[in-house]
Structure formats: C-alpha cells, structure tokens
Design a protein around this motif. Sequence first.
Motif, PDB file in Angstrom:
ATOM      1  N   LEU A 275     -12.699   8.842  -9.223  1.00 33.61           N
ATOM      2  CA  LEU A 275     -12.174   8.673  -9.110  1.00 33.61           C
ATOM      3  C   LEU A 275     -10.318   9.788  -8.733  1.00 33.61           C
ATOM      4  CD1 LEU A 275     -10.128   6.665 -11.147  1.00 33.61           C
ATOM      5  CD2 LEU A 275     -11.982   6.238 -11.306  1.00 33.61           C
ATOM      6  N   ARG A 276     -10.826  11.126  -8.687  1.00 31.38           N
ATOM      7  CA  ARG A 276     -10.402  12.202  -8.141  1.00 31.38           C
ATOM      8  C   ARG A 276     -10.568  11.699  -6.391  1.00 31.38           C
ATOM      9  NH1 ARG A 276     -13.765  15.430  -9.222  1.00 31.38           N
ATOM     10  NH2 ARG A 276     -12.830  15.755 -11.492  1.00 31.38           N
ATOM     11  N   ASP A 277     -11.023  11.440  -6.117  1.00 29.29           N
ATOM     12  CA  ASP A 277     -10.637  11.115  -4.950  1.00 29.29           C
ATOM     13  C   ASP A 277     -10.467  10.076  -4.576  1.00 29.29           C
ATOM     14  OD1 ASP A 277     -12.415  13.243  -3.731  1.00 29.29           O
ATOM     15  OD2 ASP A 277     -13.762  12.350  -3.615  1.00 29.29           O
ATOM     16  N   LEU A 278     -10.043   8.922  -5.274  1.00 27.59           N
ATOM     17  CA  LEU A 278      -9.315   7.841  -5.424  1.00 27.59           C
ATOM     18  C   LEU A 278      -8.185   8.220  -5.381  1.00 27.59           C
ATOM     19  CD1 LEU A 278     -10.727   4.497  -7.079  1.00 27.59           C
ATOM     20  CD2 LEU A 278     -10.438   4.992  -4.744  1.00 27.59           C
ATOM     21  N   ASN A 279      -7.486   8.896  -6.915  1.00 26.41           N
ATOM     22  CA  ASN A 279      -5.428   8.908  -6.635  1.00 26.41           C
ATOM     23  C   ASN A 279      -5.678   9.883  -5.272  1.00 26.41           C
ATOM     24  OD1 ASN A 279      -5.253   8.684  -8.818  1.00 26.41           O
ATOM     25  ND2 ASN A 279      -6.296  10.209 -10.589  1.00 26.41           N
ATOM     26  N   ARG A 280      -6.383  10.927  -4.895  1.00 28.16           N
ATOM     27  CA  ARG A 280      -6.277  11.896  -3.674  1.00 28.16           C
ATOM     28  C   ARG A 280      -5.647  10.983  -2.287  1.00 28.16           C
ATOM     29  NH1 ARG A 280      -8.962  13.445   0.561  1.00 28.16           N
ATOM     30  NH2 ARG A 280     -10.859  12.168  -0.649  1.00 28.16           N
TER      31      ARG A 280
ATOM     32  N   HIS B 183       6.144  19.112 -16.527  1.00 27.06           N
ATOM     33  CA  HIS B 183       7.003  18.751 -14.979  1.00 27.06           C
ATOM     34  C   HIS B 183       6.891  20.210 -13.914  1.00 27.06           C
ATOM     35  CE1 HIS B 183      10.552  15.980 -17.898  1.00 27.06           C
ATOM     36  NE2 HIS B 183       9.113  16.034 -16.929  1.00 27.06           N
ATOM     37  N   SER B 184       6.248  21.449 -15.000  1.00 24.21           N
ATOM     38  CA  SER B 184       6.472  22.802 -13.933  1.00 24.21           C
ATOM     39  C   SER B 184       4.861  22.396 -13.374  1.00 24.21           C
ATOM     40  CB  SER B 184       6.136  23.819 -15.043  1.00 24.21           C
ATOM     41  OG  SER B 184       4.710  24.172 -15.535  1.00 24.21           O
ATOM     42  N   ARG B 185       4.236  20.961 -13.620  1.00 23.77           N
ATOM     43  CA  ARG B 185       2.918  21.229 -12.566  1.00 23.77           C
ATOM     44  C   ARG B 185       3.434  20.272 -11.604  1.00 23.77           C
ATOM     45  NH1 ARG B 185      -2.491  22.283 -15.066  1.00 23.77           N
ATOM     46  NH2 ARG B 185      -1.963  23.823 -17.220  1.00 23.77           N
ATOM     47  N   GLY B 186       4.274  19.526 -11.912  1.00 23.47           N
ATOM     48  CA  GLY B 186       4.701  18.052 -10.815  1.00 23.47           C
ATOM     49  C   GLY B 186       4.187  17.165 -11.794  1.00 23.47           C
ATOM     50  N   ILE B 187       4.398  17.056 -12.850  1.00 23.19           N
ATOM     51  CA  ILE B 187       3.387  15.859 -13.576  1.00 23.19           C
ATOM     52  C   ILE B 187       4.374  14.716 -14.505  1.00 23.19           C
ATOM     53  CG2 ILE B 187       1.851  15.038 -15.707  1.00 23.19           C
ATOM     54  CD1 ILE B 187      -0.319  17.368 -14.111  1.00 23.19           C
TER      55      ILE B 187
ATOM     56  N   MET C  43      -8.337  15.674 -11.523  1.00 18.32           N
ATOM     57  CA  MET C  43      -7.489  14.381 -11.680  1.00 18.32           C
ATOM     58  C   MET C  43      -7.173  13.890 -10.886  1.00 18.32           C
ATOM     59  SD  MET C  43     -11.288  13.884 -12.842  1.00 18.32           S
ATOM     60  CE  MET C  43     -11.090  12.333 -12.645  1.00 18.32           C
ATOM     61  N   GLY C  44      -5.668  14.631 -10.289  1.00 13.36           N
ATOM     62  CA  GLY C  44      -5.053  14.007  -9.681  1.00 13.36           C
ATOM     63  C   GLY C  44      -3.767  13.163 -10.129  1.00 13.36           C
ATOM     64  N   PHE C  45      -4.091  12.816 -11.035  1.00  9.74           N
ATOM     65  CA  PHE C  45      -3.162  11.078 -11.722  1.00  9.74           C
ATOM     66  C   PHE C  45      -1.135  11.793 -11.607  1.00  9.74           C
ATOM     67  CE2 PHE C  45      -6.991  10.364 -14.146  1.00  9.74           C
ATOM     68  CZ  PHE C  45      -6.810   9.061 -13.608  1.00  9.74           C
ATOM     69  N   THR C  46      -0.690  11.210 -11.662  1.00 11.19           N
ATOM     70  CA  THR C  46       1.179  12.077 -11.270  1.00 11.19           C
ATOM     71  C   THR C  46       1.302  11.859 -13.089  1.00 11.19           C
ATOM     72  OG1 THR C  46       1.471   9.387 -10.732  1.00 11.19           O
ATOM     73  CG2 THR C  46       0.783  10.605  -8.705  1.00 11.19           C
ATOM     74  N   HIS C  47       1.079  11.409 -13.303  1.00 10.99           N
ATOM     75  CA  HIS C  47       1.778  10.753 -14.783  1.00 10.99           C
ATOM     76  C   HIS C  47       1.031  11.287 -15.967  1.00 10.99           C
ATOM     77  CE1 HIS C  47       5.244   9.512 -11.674  1.00 10.99           C
ATOM     78  NE2 HIS C  47       5.695   9.802 -13.066  1.00 10.99           N
ATOM     79  N   ILE C  48       1.385  11.425 -17.239  1.00  4.35           N
ATOM     80  CA  ILE C  48       0.727  10.931 -18.318  1.00  4.35           C
ATOM     81  C   ILE C  48       1.632   9.851 -19.093  1.00  4.35           C
ATOM     82  CG2 ILE C  48      -0.257  11.934 -20.253  1.00  4.35           C
ATOM     83  CD1 ILE C  48       0.262  14.611 -18.702  1.00  4.35           C
ATOM     84  N   GLU C  49       0.860   8.887 -19.678  1.00  2.00           N
ATOM     85  CA  GLU C  49       1.867   8.232 -20.722  1.00  2.00           C
ATOM     86  C   GLU C  49       0.643   8.691 -21.962  1.00  2.00           C
ATOM     87  OE1 GLU C  49       1.605   3.810 -21.736  1.00  2.00           O
ATOM     88  OE2 GLU C  49       2.041   3.297 -19.425  1.00  2.00           O
ATOM     89  N   LEU C  50       1.766   9.006 -22.960  1.00  2.00           N
ATOM     90  CA  LEU C  50       1.473   8.717 -24.181  1.00  2.00           C
ATOM     91  C   LEU C  50       1.422   8.179 -24.943  1.00  2.00           C
ATOM     92  CD1 LEU C  50       3.699  12.515 -24.572  1.00  2.00           C
ATOM     93  CD2 LEU C  50       1.183  12.728 -23.972  1.00  2.00           C
ATOM     94  N   MET C  51       0.288   7.518 -25.626  1.00  2.00           N
ATOM     95  CA  MET C  51       0.432   6.846 -26.998  1.00  2.00           C
ATOM     96  C   MET C  51       2.132   6.404 -27.682  1.00  2.00           C
ATOM     97  SD  MET C  51      -3.358   5.385 -26.685  1.00  2.00           S
ATOM     98  CE  MET C  51      -2.943   3.946 -28.215  1.00  2.00           C
TER      99      MET C  51
END
Length: 677
Positions: free
Chosen positions: A553-558, A278-282, A231-239
Amino acid sequence: MPDAAAVFLCCDDGKTPMQQHPDAAGLWTATMPVAPSYRFEAHFLDGAVYGWQDAYRYGSLFHDKWSQSPNGLRLWHSLGAHCVEVSGVKGTFFAVWAPNARRVSVVGDFNHWDGRRAPMRLQHGCGIWEIFLPDVTADALYKFEVLGADGIMRLKADPYGQQAERAPGNASIVTMKSAFAWTDKDWMTTRGSRHSPDAPISIYEIHLGSWRGQGGYEGLCVSLLDYIEDMGFTHIELMPVHEHPFAGSWGYQPVGLYAPAARYGKPDQLRTFVNAAHSRGIGVILDWVPAHFPEDPHGLAMFDGTALYEHQDSREGRHPDWGTLIYNFGRREVKDFLTSNALYWLEEFHIDALRVDAVASMIYRDYSRPAGEWIPNIYGGNQNLEAIAFLQDLNTAVYREAPGIMMIAEESTSYPGVTRPVDQQGLGFGYKWNMGWMNDILRYMSRESIHKKYHHHEATFSTVYAGSEHYILPFSHDEVVHGKKSLLAKMPGDANQQFANLRALYAFMWGHPGKKLLFMGQEFAQSREWNHDENLNWWEADQPQGRAMSSFLRDLNRLYRRYPALHGSDRDGFTWVDANADQDSIFVWLRHVPNDPAPVLIAINMTPVDREVQIGLPRAGNWREILNSDAAVYGGGNLGNLGGISALDMPMQGQPYGATLTVPGLSAIWLTPDEQN
C-alpha cells in the motif's frame, strides 16, 4: 428564589430584607431607590448563602449579536452561549430558537437546574429567546428548559452548543471563544491545488475510538500522523466527531452538531490535531451528517413542543431504516442551521472537506419506503426538491466562503450531475463516492477464479461511466461490518491466494480512474471485521503478510503521487488495451495525461494461472516494471519480467507497438517507459 429562607437586596449602603410575594411562592420583592449597582443574596436553612446579580437589569443584546450572522450564515456567532462582558460585568449571553414555546429558561449548575430562576426573553417575530446571565462563566454546564406548545416541559441541550458534557451526561458547556494560534497559513492558501481533479488524493478513513484507543484528538497528533505520513496517504477522513450519545452509531446519529465529541477531547485539542496534520501536508476530511438526527430527549426532536427541525408527518420526517428523524429542508431556519454548521467546521476547525453522509436518502422522498408510505413532491415525483435546493445552496455557500475546500457526496444512485456545478443544474459537489464501482468490483473479486470469466463485465463496467462525475473509489467502514467480512476475508482461495487477490484488487483500484479511500486496518489486511468497541488487530500488522501488505500500500501511494498519469486525468486519461480477455480474466489498460512523458500500463491477472500475454504499447523502447504485486517483498512468488520489457514494431490492440508480458497469477504488473526512451 424558591426554597430560600431569606433573600436580601444588597446595595452599597447595606442589605435590605425582601418579602415573599403573597400570591407567588418563591417570588421575593422589595422597593429600592435608584442604585448604580445591586445584587441579591439568598440564605437557606442549611446555612448556605448564594449571591447573584439581576439578569433583567441588562437590556437585550440580541440585535448586537444577530448582526454578526448576516444572511443566515455563521449563526454560531449569534445563537448558543457566548462569554461576554456588559457594563464591566462578565457573564454569558444565551440565545435559542424556539418560536412556539410558551416559556424557555436557562438552567445549569449555576442555578441548581431550576427553570424558575432564569426565564428568557422572547424576540417576537423571529422566535428567538435570549438572556444575559451575569457571573456565568466558561465551563458552566447548562441546558434549556422548554415549556412546549404542547404543554410538555423538556430539557434540551443547546443546538448551537460548542462543547458538550461527556456521556453519560448530556448537558452543553459554556465555552470561551477560542484563541487557538493556528500556524497553517501556507496550507490554507495552497490547499485548493491539492483538492483539484488533477491532484493525487488518497484518503485514510478512521474511527478515532478504535484505531489504537489512545489519547483522542491530541494524543493522535504524533502516532496517527506519523503513520499516515509513512503510508503516503494525502488525507485523513474522520468518521463523525459531532457529539453523539450512542457510541454504536459511530457518530452518524449526532445530537450536538456544533460540539466536537467529548469522548475524544476538547475543541482546541481537535484544532491542535488539524493544525498538526496541516504542518505535515496532510488534509483532514470530516464525515458530516445533515440527513437525519436521533430522537434523544435532549436533542432536536419536538424542540419547542412542535416538529420544529423535522417534519410533522412521519412519511416525510422519519427515516425507516435508522429510526431517526429527517430535517425539514424546506424551512429556512433549518437550512440556515445546517449551512452555518458546515461553515463552522470549515472555518473554526480548518477542516479541509466535508463528506456528506447519506445524500441519496435526502434527495429521494421514497428512499427505502414502500408505495403508500411516502409523499410525492408538488409535481407528483419522488425527488425531494427542498433537499436538492438545500444541497445546491449549501455547496454554493461553502465553496464561496471557504476557498480551497472539498464537498464530497456519499451518493449511491445514478442521480445525474452530483458533481456538476449548480449553475449547470448540478448539485455542486466536488466529488462523489463511486458506490457502483465498489459494489461491482467486490462482487467480482469475491467469486472463485474459475467463475470470474463469466462475470468479466463486473470489473469493466465502471469505465463506461468513469468520466461522468468526479469520483472517489471507496472501500469504507460500511464494507467491513455487519457480517460483510474484512476485505481480506472476502477474497477466495487459500491464505496465500487471499493475500494475492487483495494485492491485485488494490492494484486495480489504484490504477483505476478516481481518487482513493481505504478504511483503517485494510492497509495491513486485518482478517476480522471492524468492531468499534475494539482496537484494530495491530498484531497482524507485525506479521510477515501484514508487513508485506502495508509495504505494498505504501508503494501504491508513492507511485500514485509520483506519476501524473495515475491521477492527473481521471475523466479522460484512461484507455483500454484489452478489456475483452474474459477467458483468461486478464485486464490491460493505459493511464495517461496530455503530453505525458510517462504513461503507465497496467496489466492484471485475476486467475491463479501465470500468463504470458501479448499487449499493445503506445511507444517503442524499454518499458520498466514500477510495480509487481507478486514481488517477494510483498509476499508473492517473485515471478515477473526481470525488471521490464521491450516494445517491438508490431502493432496490436490498437497500439503502434507490442510486446510479450508475463503476468503472474493473481497479480498486477505496472510499467512505464524508460526515461531514455
């Protein structure tokens, strides 16, 4: 040894029967010559035999352990439970702060939860109780039995416990120091550039228990990270993944701030997840809750029979909305507890950012309180000066000690300088959620198209202050629960118009100054509200409109990551081309960075009527469409500009060139100059 039928003192030359003390039931005594080693052995009427070593033959380890936490930082190295070896004997060192307690004992599955068996020593002056218990090893369950200053006996989980029993149990678990083999050195040394104000930051907020309901920390290493990467997100935020007994709090009422939630797995499994990201750049962001804590009996409330972590007066110490207790931010030991906890997650789990929950409730003494139910500060004002000082000290410490991280404030008021440096009288956060933008744009988008022209300013006002802080634009879990409806369901019109409106909203968001945050499920336009007890409606993601929204959304992130104009200058890289087309509900603006070869023009039509609009452009030549939210691939009607437009020598709207642009109804068009220009 209560309830024993007989107790023996065991030395190398044999066993010596011990005698019950005549004035103290359960106390056994014996006299012996000096011996290098000895043990006790208890025999019970049911035939059971229990052997143990004398914890009190060992001197205090407190000062050695305390030296590992200089300046009140990294207190998890000193307090809590630590597997150690003393004089060749393996066991666990326990330490807990309870300065007003009359007695504190360690109880657990190793001593039948009997507080008479392992009373702790008090270190006078600092209020810390400690003991080394031989033969207590990793995975043992334990609590502290605290006889409070008020005479009430309480069983408390360890405030610094690094692992907790899974609910409905609530004991702490003795945990070995992690030997996890991190492989993310490159990420850790370069992440600072990924978190800078000119970096693209697009965050996917997730509740681990209801995303797909599989596998917890470790089980999501592949499925979730594959999804985020695609999906191209740069970060995950965990609740919040601090230990919390009440699942319905979503983690925002934590009892074990140092213990990863046991319902999702063990601490090293969380490390595995972060390392894999981190190994995926996330990057991985953790929701962190220092504003308040619940009153669960095994938690921090009245820990030693006094208001130790909280305020005694409910006008300062109780949160009226959530029924929780508020930390006493003016107490040094409490500030150290929280600051150490922030560093604990950043250092022990390589978390990249902490999103600090409910900052507004911390910095205002009258937050959600009517007149007469709050106590002014020493100057008679409503600011919580102690909380403000804590946040400033916290941010100073973590940015110094954990290079490259982000501190993010969920702050919902107009308090000035949230992201201003501390040495410039700011709070020192890296980013602040833009709650004003979120409320305004959702209010605007929920209106019927025919009414939008009367509320045009709701969509434009945020650009007045967009440069005042480093902002994140959030559509979080809070906007899709408790009767607020999903983002899709907030949109007006028939089904097709709702999807078109949502695409236009996302295009507005991704083109607006500020980093991005989207709660799970909204990327494929889930139709119902989020429910923490249910998985997302993944079947909707497989429907044509759901697949189309995901593609959008994927294209927006790209595009957001590809074009520096969209992320490289949030504070001053925005210029209105037309902010006043209220009658047609048209918005046109430019995103740009200095010396930018590829500015991006964004035009959005918030009515269902197709429009041809005259727009000003900063450059001559061809401008090509890089995004059309009405494209058929996104579920739209496929109206557009045949791939682009030509800027002519006709100045308009403050720009040297102009063109006619078709903007389909309820749609967005993004353009950038051709490379050949």
